[in-house]
Design an enzyme around this catalytic site. Structure first.
Site, PDB file in Angstrom:
ATOM      1  N   SER A   1       0.856  -1.182   0.000  1.00  0.00           N
ATOM      2  CA  SER A   1       0.000   0.000   0.000  1.00  0.00           C
ATOM      3  C   SER A   1       0.902   1.245   0.000  1.00  0.00           C
ATOM      4  CB  SER A   1      -0.898  -0.099   1.237  1.00  0.00           C
ATOM      5  OG  SER A   1      -1.676   1.031   1.414  1.00  0.00           O
TER       6      SER A   1
ATOM      7  N   LYS B   1      -5.525   3.346  -2.279  1.00  0.00           N
ATOM      8  CA  LYS B   1      -4.782   2.731  -1.167  1.00  0.00           C
ATOM      9  C   LYS B   1      -5.658   2.614   0.077  1.00  0.00           C
ATOM     10  CE  LYS B   1      -0.787   2.440  -3.400  1.00  0.00           C
ATOM     11  NZ  LYS B   1      -0.353   1.173  -4.004  1.00  0.00           N
TER      12      LYS B   1
END
Ligand code: COA
Length: 267
Positions: free
Chosen positions: A146, A164
């Protein structure tokens, strides 16, 4: 680089890595290879994958390069089938494929925003969903790469922040659903990482790099090895009770938020 782990931590494990042809994910692949894993690298460009496979093989490990776009679910299914034929079931899944370009929301088309959501968020779902049937459960470990964008809003990055943030809760949800089967699901949130296409795009000049580095509590970008170390730890038995976690590896940059980034970008 000084060795921080004993050797053979991932001996006999099979790792499937999207975005594995370059950047952070290739470094993770190389370090996994050094630890005894066999690898499938997935990416869009076969030439990049072929070069990455050669690098892995030069370390004495096995690697398979399968060209697939994570936006294409059937292509991923096929990559998992090829992995099964080559090695058997999968122990480790790294969802690393990502796309990024700096642009304000009004400076990108609906399709520009969608492209990043499709690669990053949908791509992680596709990889986990298609991979699930092939995981060696229990004991399997999934990691999505991420970014601190998941919890800090950055201007010029609305598409990446949205993607994300989605990945974070997707992975936490999967951790609940798949935990009883012995499958761990975590995310790694890097801050700025040196020698990556993403940071080259965000801070293209030496001046912008220097400026941004000064705002990071540890005073520099991460090395790709530092993200790879965290991935090795998370996939190893040492992390056997960790699931649904976001491990931030950013030199403290998230602590100072996005105002430093805005100043660097002249916003
Ligand atoms: N500013 C605004 N819009 C942009 C842009 C930019 N800098 N770069 C791309 N776009 C838009 C395109 O104009 C297009 O929209 P349109 O069809 O309305 O014109 C849309 O994004 C898709 O672009 P395209 O190049 O066709 O998509 P792609 O699927 O080939 O590429 C991207 C996806 C856009 C994410 C591309 O940057 C990419 O391939 N990145 C992969 C590598 C990367 O980003 N690495 C860093 C990882 S952190």
């Amino acid at each position: 680089m000084a060795k921080v782990f004993c050797e053979g931590l991932l001996k006999g494990k099979v790792a499937f890595i999207t975005g594995g042809g370059s950047g952070i994910n290739l470094r993770i692949a190389e370090r996994f290879a050094e630890q005894g894993a066999r690898l499938t690298l997935v990416g869009r460009q076969q030439e990049k994958l072929d070069a990455a496979v050669k690098r892995i093989e030069s370390l004495g490990a096995k690697a398979l390069g399968v060209s697939a776009d994570v936006r294409n679910y059937e292509a991923l299914e096929d990559a998992f089938r090829k992995t099964k034929e080559a090695y058997g079931e999968v122990d480790i899944l790294i969802c690393g494929a990502a796309g990024n370009f700096p642009a304000p929301a009004v400076g990108m088309s609906a399709n520009g925003f969608k492209s990043v959501i499709d690669i990053d968020l949908l791509g992680v779902f596709h990889t986990c969903r298609a991979g699930f049937e092939h995981l060696r459960k229990p004991g399997a470990s999934l990691i999505a790469i991420s970014a601190t964008h998941a919890f800090i809003p950055y201007p010029m990055q609305s598409h990446v922040c949205a993607a994300k943030a989605g990945i974070e809760l997707l992975c936490k949800t999967l951790a609940i659903e798949w935990g009883p089967l012995g499958v761990r699901v975590n995310t790694i949130a890097p801050g700025p990482v040196d020698e990556t296409e993403g940071m080259d795009r965000l801070t293209p000049t030496a001046e912008s790099r220097e400026k941004l580095m000064k705002t990071i509590p540890l005073g520099r970008y991460a090395k790709k090895d530092e993200i790879a170390d965290l991935a090795i730890f998370l996939c190893s038995d040492a992390a056997r009770y960790i699931t649904g976690a976001t491990l931030v590896c950013d030199g403290g940059s998230a602590l100072v938020g996005s105002s430093a980034f805005m100043q660097t970008m002249g916003l």
